[in-house]
Design a protein around this motif. Sequence first.
Motif, PDB file in Angstrom:
ATOM      1  N   GLY A 166       3.381  -6.299  23.503  1.00  0.00           N
ATOM      2  CA  GLY A 166       4.204  -5.347  22.766  1.00  0.00           C
ATOM      3  C   GLY A 166       4.803  -5.866  21.481  1.00  0.00           C
ATOM      4  N   GLU A 167       4.158  -6.842  20.851  1.00  0.00           N
ATOM      5  CA  GLU A 167       4.724  -7.424  19.630  1.00  0.00           C
ATOM      6  C   GLU A 167       4.878  -6.391  18.516  1.00  0.00           C
ATOM      7  N   THR A 168       3.879  -5.518  18.362  1.00  0.00           N
ATOM      8  CA  THR A 168       3.938  -4.531  17.276  1.00  0.00           C
ATOM      9  C   THR A 168       5.062  -3.529  17.493  1.00  0.00           C
ATOM     10  N   VAL A 169       5.196  -3.008  18.710  1.00  0.00           N
ATOM     11  CA  VAL A 169       6.244  -2.018  18.967  1.00  0.00           C
ATOM     12  C   VAL A 169       7.623  -2.658  18.849  1.00  0.00           C
ATOM     13  N   LYS A 170       7.738  -3.925  19.203  1.00  0.00           N
ATOM     14  CA  LYS A 170       9.016  -4.628  19.026  1.00  0.00           C
ATOM     15  C   LYS A 170       9.370  -4.706  17.548  1.00  0.00           C
ATOM     16  N   ARG A 171       8.379  -5.010  16.723  1.00  0.00           N
ATOM     17  CA  ARG A 171       8.613  -5.116  15.280  1.00  0.00           C
ATOM     18  C   ARG A 171       9.014  -3.764  14.698  1.00  0.00           C
ATOM     19  N   ILE A 172       8.335  -2.691  15.157  1.00  0.00           N
ATOM     20  CA  ILE A 172       8.668  -1.358  14.656  1.00  0.00           C
ATOM     21  C   ILE A 172      10.090  -0.979  15.062  1.00  0.00           C
ATOM     22  N   ALA A 224      14.906   2.431  15.362  1.00  0.00           N
ATOM     23  CA  ALA A 224      14.701   3.540  16.302  1.00  0.00           C
ATOM     24  C   ALA A 224      14.442   2.995  17.705  1.00  0.00           C
ATOM     25  N   ARG A 225      14.769   3.785  18.693  1.00  0.00           N
ATOM     26  CA  ARG A 225      14.453   3.440  20.082  1.00  0.00           C
ATOM     27  C   ARG A 225      13.089   4.030  20.395  1.00  0.00           C
ATOM     28  N   ILE A 226      12.174   3.199  20.858  1.00  0.00           N
ATOM     29  CA  ILE A 226      10.807   3.661  21.135  1.00  0.00           C
ATOM     30  C   ILE A 226      10.450   3.327  22.575  1.00  0.00           C
ATOM     31  N   THR A 227      10.056   4.337  23.331  1.00  0.00           N
ATOM     32  CA  THR A 227       9.603   4.123  24.697  1.00  0.00           C
ATOM     33  C   THR A 227       8.210   4.713  24.867  1.00  0.00           C
ATOM     34  N   ILE A 228       7.432   4.113  25.750  1.00  0.00           N
ATOM     35  CA  ILE A 228       6.055   4.555  26.002  1.00  0.00           C
ATOM     36  C   ILE A 228       5.916   4.831  27.494  1.00  0.00           C
ATOM     37  N   SER A 229       5.404   6.001  27.832  1.00  0.00           N
ATOM     38  CA  SER A 229       5.287   6.376  29.238  1.00  0.00           C
ATOM     39  C   SER A 229       4.368   5.417  29.985  1.00  0.00           C
ATOM     40  N   GLU A 230       4.677   5.231  31.256  1.00  0.00           N
ATOM     41  CA  GLU A 230       3.888   4.346  32.104  1.00  0.00           C
ATOM     42  C   GLU A 230       2.681   5.076  32.665  1.00  0.00           C
ATOM     43  N   GLY A 231       1.794   4.313  33.292  1.00  0.00           N
ATOM     44  CA  GLY A 231       0.672   4.926  33.988  1.00  0.00           C
ATOM     45  C   GLY A 231      -0.677   4.528  33.427  1.00  0.00           C
ATOM     46  N   CYS A 232      -1.703   4.814  34.209  1.00  0.00           N
ATOM     47  CA  CYS A 232      -3.077   4.470  33.832  1.00  0.00           C
ATOM     48  C   CYS A 232      -3.860   5.685  33.358  1.00  0.00           C
ATOM     49  N   CYS A 233      -3.169   6.786  33.075  1.00  0.00           N
ATOM     50  CA  CYS A 233      -3.867   7.995  32.631  1.00  0.00           C
ATOM     51  C   CYS A 233      -4.386   7.799  31.209  1.00  0.00           C
ATOM     52  N   PRO A 234      -5.357   8.615  30.789  1.00  0.00           N
ATOM     53  CA  PRO A 234      -5.962   8.448  29.463  1.00  0.00           C
ATOM     54  C   PRO A 234      -4.976   8.604  28.305  1.00  0.00           C
ATOM     55  N   GLU A 235      -3.898   9.379  28.517  1.00  0.00           N
ATOM     56  CA  GLU A 235      -2.949   9.606  27.432  1.00  0.00           C
ATOM     57  C   GLU A 235      -1.546   9.143  27.813  1.00  0.00           C
ATOM     58  N   ILE A 260      10.281   8.581  20.330  1.00  0.00           N
ATOM     59  CA  ILE A 260      11.039   7.887  19.281  1.00  0.00           C
ATOM     60  C   ILE A 260      12.380   8.586  19.133  1.00  0.00           C
ATOM     61  N   THR A 261      13.476   7.827  19.270  1.00  0.00           N
ATOM     62  CA  THR A 261      14.819   8.396  19.200  1.00  0.00           C
ATOM     63  C   THR A 261      15.685   7.590  18.240  1.00  0.00           C
ATOM     64  N   GLY A 262      16.508   8.286  17.479  1.00  0.00           N
ATOM     65  CA  GLY A 262      17.419   7.609  16.559  1.00  0.00           C
ATOM     66  C   GLY A 262      17.884   8.565  15.485  1.00  0.00           C
ATOM     67  N   SER A 263      18.512   8.031  14.450  1.00  0.00           N
ATOM     68  CA  SER A 263      18.873   8.869  13.316  1.00  0.00           C
ATOM     69  C   SER A 263      17.582   9.389  12.690  1.00  0.00           C
TER      70      SER A 263
END
Length: 211
Positions: free
Chosen positions: A44-50, A56-67, A72-75
Motif C-alpha cells: 500500500g505504498e502508493t495509497v499511503k503517499r496519496i 484525504a482519508r482513503i479506504t478500500i473495500s475488502e474481499g476477493c471479488c473482481p471489483e 475518499i473522505t475529507g474537505s
Amino acid sequence: MASPDGASGVGGSPEETELSITLTLRMLMHGKVTQRVLGLSTKGETVKRIREQSSARITISEGCCPERITTITGSTDAVFRAVSMIAFKLEEDLGAGSDGPAAGRAPVTLRLVIPASQCGSLIGKAGAKIREIRESTGAQVQVAGDLLPNSTERAVTVSGVPDTIIQCVRQICAVILESPPKGATIPYHPGLSLGTILLSANQVRRPQHSW
C-alpha cells in the motif's frame, strides 16, 4: 455523498462554505487495477503517499471479488487532490503498456458510485445539466440507467485525460452538494450475490435510460 462539517456556511463566501463541507466520494475500481494503481501489492505504498499528500482519508473495500470500492473522505480540496493523484496514476499505468509518447495520452476512466436520488439533478431536465458538464469539461460522462445490485446507487462513468476528469468530478460534486440524497441510501457492496435480489410478482421494472 456530502455533509456539512459543523458550520452551515450561511452568510459566508462560496470558498468559506466549501471549506466547511466534508465530502465523501465512492469509486468503483477493478480489483487488479486497484492493486496496481494504489500499490496494494507493494504494502500500500502508493495509497499511503496519496493519503499523506492529499490529506484525504482513503479506504478500500475488502474481499476477493473482481471489483472494489475506494472511498475518499475529507474537505473538498483534499478529495479533489486525491482524485487528481489517482487519475494521473491511472494514466501512468495505462502509459506503461503503450509504445511511448507517440501513442498519445490514453483516456482514463473513473466510475463514481452515486445515490440514484441525486442522479436526476446530475442529468438535469432533458439531459441539459449532464450535457453542460460534458461540453464545459471535454470529458465523457454517462449515468447508468440501472441501479447497482442490491443498492439504491448508480454508476457514473467519467472518461478523458486526467485534467478533464478532475474538472468533471468537481462539477459533478458541486451538483450533488446542492442536491442531498432523498430517503435512505443502500450502498453498493461488490460481490453480493445477484440471487439475493427478489422481485415480487407485482413489481414491474420500467425501462431505464442511460444518459
